[in-house]
Write an enzyme that holds these catalytic residues in place. Sequence first.
Site, mmCIF file in Angstrom:
data_model
loop_
_atom_site.group_PDB
_atom_site.id
_atom_site.type_symbol
_atom_site.label_atom_id
_atom_site.label_comp_id
_atom_site.label_asym_id
_atom_site.label_seq_id
_atom_site.Cartn_x
_atom_site.Cartn_y
_atom_site.Cartn_z
ATOM 1 C CD GLU A 1 -18.246 10.398 -1.020
ATOM 2 O OE1 GLU A 1 -17.372 10.551 -0.113
ATOM 3 O OE2 GLU A 1 -18.421 9.691 -1.925
ATOM 4 C CE LYS B 1 -15.989 11.834 -3.310
ATOM 5 N NZ LYS B 1 -14.776 11.178 -3.217
ATOM 6 N NE ARG C 1 -2.504 -1.130 3.556
ATOM 7 C CZ ARG C 1 -2.633 -2.396 4.273
ATOM 8 N NH1 ARG C 1 -3.052 -3.617 3.559
ATOM 9 N NH2 ARG C 1 -1.970 -2.550 5.424
ATOM 10 C CE LYS D 1 -14.903 9.441 1.435
ATOM 11 N NZ LYS D 1 -14.341 8.591 0.417
HETATM 12 P P1 13P Z 1 -15.262 6.834 -6.539
HETATM 13 O O1 13P Z 1 -14.871 7.878 -7.610
HETATM 14 O O2 13P Z 1 -14.384 5.479 -6.706
HETATM 15 O O3 13P Z 1 -16.867 6.485 -6.425
HETATM 16 O O4 13P Z 1 -14.631 7.105 -5.038
HETATM 17 C C1 13P Z 1 -14.752 8.292 -4.577
HETATM 18 C C2 13P Z 1 -14.827 8.506 -2.860
HETATM 19 O O5 13P Z 1 -14.206 8.957 -2.444
HETATM 20 C C3 13P Z 1 -15.874 7.391 -2.671
HETATM 21 O O6 13P Z 1 -16.095 7.728 -1.240
#
Ligand code: 13P
Length: 338
Positions: free
Chosen positions: A178, A220, A46, A137
Amino acid sequence: MNLNILHETAVAMVAPGKGLLAADESTGTIKKRFDKIGVENTEANRQIYRDLLFTTAGFEQHTSGVILYEETLFQKSLAGQPFPQLLASKGVIPGIKVDEGAKPLPAGGPDETVTEGLDGLRERLQKYKAAGARFAKWRAVISIGAHTPTHTAIHVNAHALARYAALCQEAGIVPIVEPEVLMDADNTVETCERVTEWILSAVFEELFVQRVALEGMILKPNMVVSGIKCPVQAGVAEVAERTIKVLKRHVPAAVPGIAFLSGGQSDLLATAHLDAMNKIGGVPWKLTFSYGRALQAAAQKAWSGKNVDAGRKAHLHRSKMNGLAALGQWSEALEKAA
Ligand code: 13P
């Protein structure tokens, strides 16, 4: 809380021609990605992979910030520099995923989830800030089914998003809010539109109730797309028009920027949709990307645990294409030329 600093950071996260690299896959999620390319999911691998991404020469021209997983925030590059410092030295803002995942709601209703991680969050945010994180996030997951989403799932997820956002702002960290409506079902684009409207209106109401300063956050969202198993797929222009219509209805102009998730769209469609929205224009917020899969899938495949240069090249290419899409200056011809 210093709203000016939050606002400045939020504005920098959506700077013209730049977007966010979502490299915050949990250890379980990155395993799924590594399994596909035959790479063993060890901490060392990773570290090698994320080092490849963050040392790609020139990616900083198209990347305003990177969302890290907790392990990576405290990890060092192969050259021995803490990853957040490496990013900051390139003018890329380090951020951190702080939710602890979508967990099943108690039995009694359909299968839906609420995102957890609020307990102890205030203290964790201090630790993350000291390590260099300037934004965070939290992802809420809304699934579409015959009887879902329910009012319960919409309400608890909107509430948790706002609780998280308020705590982030108290700590001087910009929250990325998000609410993701999944695109994995057979629903039509109209249903995605209706559900996206519902969750966005619930989220902004909760943000208001919990005194979140809209000037110091980034949204988001998903784009308004057809479910992947729906036989009729909305085209690029329709996705762009519907997404902009929904956002105009539900996202106040005080929000500096909207950075979309890719959600399982192909690399090219994720770029084409963003570009089409920016070509329409006339909106009060910056529209950019915060892609995970659509930015990294090509790089992972090219790297496959062996070819670092090919991985970097693929990463730089997708960053560049999405940077152009954030300006409405992308074209398919540019993909072919590359
Ligand atoms: P994806 O663009 O693969 O959907 O991932 C964005 C993300 O941060 C999901 O929480």
